[in-house]
Design a protein around this motif. Structure first.
Motif, PDB file in Angstrom:
ATOM      1  N   THR A  33       0.899  -1.185  -0.049  1.00 40.39           N
ATOM      2  CA  THR A  33       0.018  -0.009  -0.039  1.00 40.39           C
ATOM      3  C   THR A  33       0.820   1.354  -0.016  1.00 40.39           C
ATOM      4  O   THR A  33       0.632   2.193  -0.870  1.00 40.39           O
ATOM      5  CB  THR A  33      -0.832  -0.032   1.173  1.00 40.39           C
ATOM      6  OG1 THR A  33      -2.006  -0.858   0.810  1.00 40.39           O
ATOM      7  CG2 THR A  33      -1.860   1.431   1.440  1.00 40.39           C
ATOM      8  N   ALA A  52       0.668   3.998  -3.012  1.00 39.96           N
ATOM      9  CA  ALA A  52       0.024   5.188  -2.569  1.00 39.96           C
ATOM     10  C   ALA A  52       0.786   6.232  -3.211  1.00 39.96           C
ATOM     11  O   ALA A  52       0.284   7.527  -3.706  1.00 39.96           O
ATOM     12  CB  ALA A  52      -0.218   5.150  -1.404  1.00 39.96           C
ATOM     13  N   SER A  79       0.791   6.655  -7.056  1.00 44.48           N
ATOM     14  CA  SER A  79      -0.533   7.275  -7.677  1.00 44.48           C
ATOM     15  C   SER A  79      -0.604   8.695  -7.300  1.00 44.48           C
ATOM     16  O   SER A  79      -0.195   8.939  -6.010  1.00 44.48           O
ATOM     17  CB  SER A  79      -1.694   6.468  -7.287  1.00 44.48           C
ATOM     18  OG  SER A  79      -3.136   7.174  -7.225  1.00 44.48           O
ATOM     19  N   HIS A 134      -4.534  10.291  -4.796  1.00 42.36           N
ATOM     20  CA  HIS A 134      -4.402   9.432  -3.353  1.00 42.36           C
ATOM     21  C   HIS A 134      -5.514   8.878  -2.748  1.00 42.36           C
ATOM     22  O   HIS A 134      -5.867   7.900  -2.313  1.00 42.36           O
ATOM     23  CB  HIS A 134      -3.675  10.123  -2.345  1.00 42.36           C
ATOM     24  CG  HIS A 134      -2.332  10.579  -2.830  1.00 42.36           C
ATOM     25  ND1 HIS A 134      -1.323   9.773  -3.069  1.00 42.36           N
ATOM     26  CD2 HIS A 134      -1.719  12.106  -2.891  1.00 42.36           C
ATOM     27  CE1 HIS A 134      -0.184  10.728  -3.398  1.00 42.36           C
ATOM     28  NE2 HIS A 134      -0.584  11.713  -3.516  1.00 42.36           N
ATOM     29  N   PHE A 139      -7.249   6.202  -4.836  1.00 41.27           N
ATOM     30  CA  PHE A 139      -6.341   4.767  -4.554  1.00 41.27           C
ATOM     31  C   PHE A 139      -6.736   4.068  -3.345  1.00 41.27           C
ATOM     32  O   PHE A 139      -7.093   3.000  -3.143  1.00 41.27           O
ATOM     33  CB  PHE A 139      -4.761   4.987  -4.827  1.00 41.27           C
ATOM     34  CG  PHE A 139      -4.194   4.018  -4.472  1.00 41.27           C
ATOM     35  CD1 PHE A 139      -4.062   2.872  -5.246  1.00 41.27           C
ATOM     36  CD2 PHE A 139      -3.553   3.881  -3.091  1.00 41.27           C
ATOM     37  CE1 PHE A 139      -3.150   1.672  -4.926  1.00 41.27           C
ATOM     38  CE2 PHE A 139      -2.820   2.705  -2.839  1.00 41.27           C
ATOM     39  CZ  PHE A 139      -2.758   1.636  -3.457  1.00 41.27           C
ATOM     40  N   MET A 140      -6.643   4.999  -2.157  1.00 41.06           N
ATOM     41  CA  MET A 140      -6.775   4.509  -0.862  1.00 41.06           C
ATOM     42  C   MET A 140      -8.333   4.019  -0.589  1.00 41.06           C
ATOM     43  O   MET A 140      -8.481   2.756   0.040  1.00 41.06           O
ATOM     44  CB  MET A 140      -6.422   5.623   0.213  1.00 41.06           C
ATOM     45  CG  MET A 140      -5.010   5.516   0.275  1.00 41.06           C
ATOM     46  SD  MET A 140      -4.115   4.229   0.712  1.00 41.06           S
ATOM     47  CE  MET A 140      -4.591   4.016   2.168  1.00 41.06           C
ATOM     48  N   SER A 153      -8.455   0.895  -2.664  1.00 33.42           N
ATOM     49  CA  SER A 153      -7.597  -0.374  -1.603  1.00 33.42           C
ATOM     50  C   SER A 153      -8.188  -0.841  -0.535  1.00 33.42           C
ATOM     51  O   SER A 153      -8.082  -2.162  -0.156  1.00 33.42           O
ATOM     52  CB  SER A 153      -6.256   0.297  -1.059  1.00 33.42           C
ATOM     53  OG  SER A 153      -5.364  -0.573  -0.490  1.00 33.42           O
TER      54      SER A 153
END
Length: 402
Positions: A110, A114, A117, A120, A123-124, A127
């Motif tokens: 991760t 992170a 990318s 953020h 993506f998080m 994820s």
């Protein structure tokens, strides 16, 4: 006359072993699953522990942080039933191992992903959804595994011991994770929890599982789990039971600021035993809600620690009984039914964490969030008091009242 289980008891076949563990095997697996549950929660709470630091690095406000936190439940609620059904079909230990391998790698990777990318928040959020999808199969598969491998007389103690790993995992990440966060930054927390999970996976694969059985399980998954008429779950027959659909959404207060869970009386007709269960339920939900309510109305640090510890500690009375009760109520499809019940709780988690973030953002007071926890815990207690019954749900109609 002995009760006749429904045909879905045969769903435990297709690669799942029917032999129960010996005492040494049970002890080994109990310790291993205890550690696995601990690591599950270490990975799960890595983001909550690092939220403040990550918000500073990525410029998130409280609403955006609440979005990231709640997104875990978006995925978590989608794989509960799948995890339970797979556990009933190919063996819970295989489902647990495969999912742990995936979430361990994702957690460890991760920080790197992170920073690669630019988006953020997107993506998080993605994820966390994926982590929820992977971890959603764990407890239903665990329920299926213990219902098949552990003697009925030892099932409650075994599951309670394994379930203690959830609280221990949060404690470890809160303590060790805070030290790592302070000294090395938030990426170190993810490396810690993800790396330990991958080491655990290697140990289970090398020492406890048969590689050929795991390959066979992967083959069955690749084929799409072809089902015969006798291995299909009779959805209609199960959900005709009022006790199933009335009790599934019964909530319990939890660390996500919302409540989820499912409780029923075990199939015992003793009034004294029922009184004990009632007392436990009142302590688990009633007193926990009281302490949560008090937590929002104190300014003393020491008092806050006492109230928070009492509220969370009392919830363990609920956590220890949920899976065991479902195994008692429907031992022939414990994994599947636990997945159905836990899905209702996970859906509540989606709403609850978002609502908690919204309340913090708009009111600026933690008291409103703890009031929410207390209210939902009280709702769960009232639901239990109104609809709690002592009746199995997986018996044929001719014998379900025996």
């Amino acid at each position: 006359m002995q009760p006749q289980p429904l045909p879905l008891e045969e769903a435990r076949g297709d690669g799942a072993e029917n032999t129960q563990w010996s005492r040494p095997e049970c002890q080994t697996w109990t310790a291993t699953l205890l550690l696995g549950t601990c690591l599950l929660y270490c990975a799960r709470v890595s983001v909550p522990v690092c939220t403040v630091s990550m918000s500073q690095d990525f410029g998130w406000n409280k609403k955006e942080a609440g979005l990231v936190l709640s997104s875990f439940f978006w995925g978590y609620c989608l794989t509960q039933v799948v995890g339970g059904h797979l556990g009933d079909r190919i063996g819970g230990e295989k489902v647990i191992l495969l999912s742990a391998c995936a979430w361990g790698f994702l957690t460890a990777a991760t920080p790197l992903l992170a920073h690669l990318s630019g988006a953020h928040l997107v993506f998080m959020t993605f994820s966390r959804i994926l982590t929820g999808l992977l971890q959603g199969v764990y407890f239903p598969a665990l329920t299926s595994l213990l219902s098949q491998k552990v003697r009925e007389s030892e099932r409650a103690f075994t599951y309670s011991t394994v379930g203690a790993g959830s609280q221990f995992g949060m404690l470890v990440t809160g303590a060790v994770g805070s030290l790592l966060l302070d000294r090395y930054g938030w990426p170190s927390v993810f490396y810690f929890s993800g790396g330990l999970t991958l080491l655990w996976v290697c140990y289970v694969y090398r020492c406890l599982l048969n590689g050929k059985d795991l390959i066979l399980a992967l083959g069955i998954l690749a084929q799409g789990l072809p089902m015969s008429r006798h291995t299909k779950v009779p959805w209609r027959q199960l959900f005709r039971k009022p006790s199933v659909w009335r009790r599934s959404p019964a909530p319990r207060a939890g660390s996500s600021t919302w409540c989820r869970g499912w409780w029923r009386f075990p199939p015992v007709c003793s009034a004294g035993f029922c009184l004990i269960i009632l007392s436990i339920r009142v302590m688990g939900l009633g007193l926990s809600s009281v302490f949560a309510l008090c937590l929002g109305h104190t300014s003393s640090f020491c008092t806050s620690v006492v109230f928070a510890s009492a509220s969370i500690g009392l919830q363990t009375f609920n956590h220890s009984g949920i899976s065991v009760n479902i195994q008692d109520l429907a031992p022939s499809c414990a994994g599947f039914l636990f997945g159905v019940a836990n899905t209702a709780g996970a859906l509540a988690g989606v709403v609850g964490v978002c609502l908690g973030g919204y309340l913090l953002e708009t009111t600026g007071s933690w008291a409103s969030m703890f009031n929410l926890v207390a209210a939902v815990g009280s709702l769960g207690l009232c639901t239990f008091l109104l609809f709690g019954e002592a009746q199995r749900v997986d018996l044929s109609p001719a014998h379900e009242d025996l």
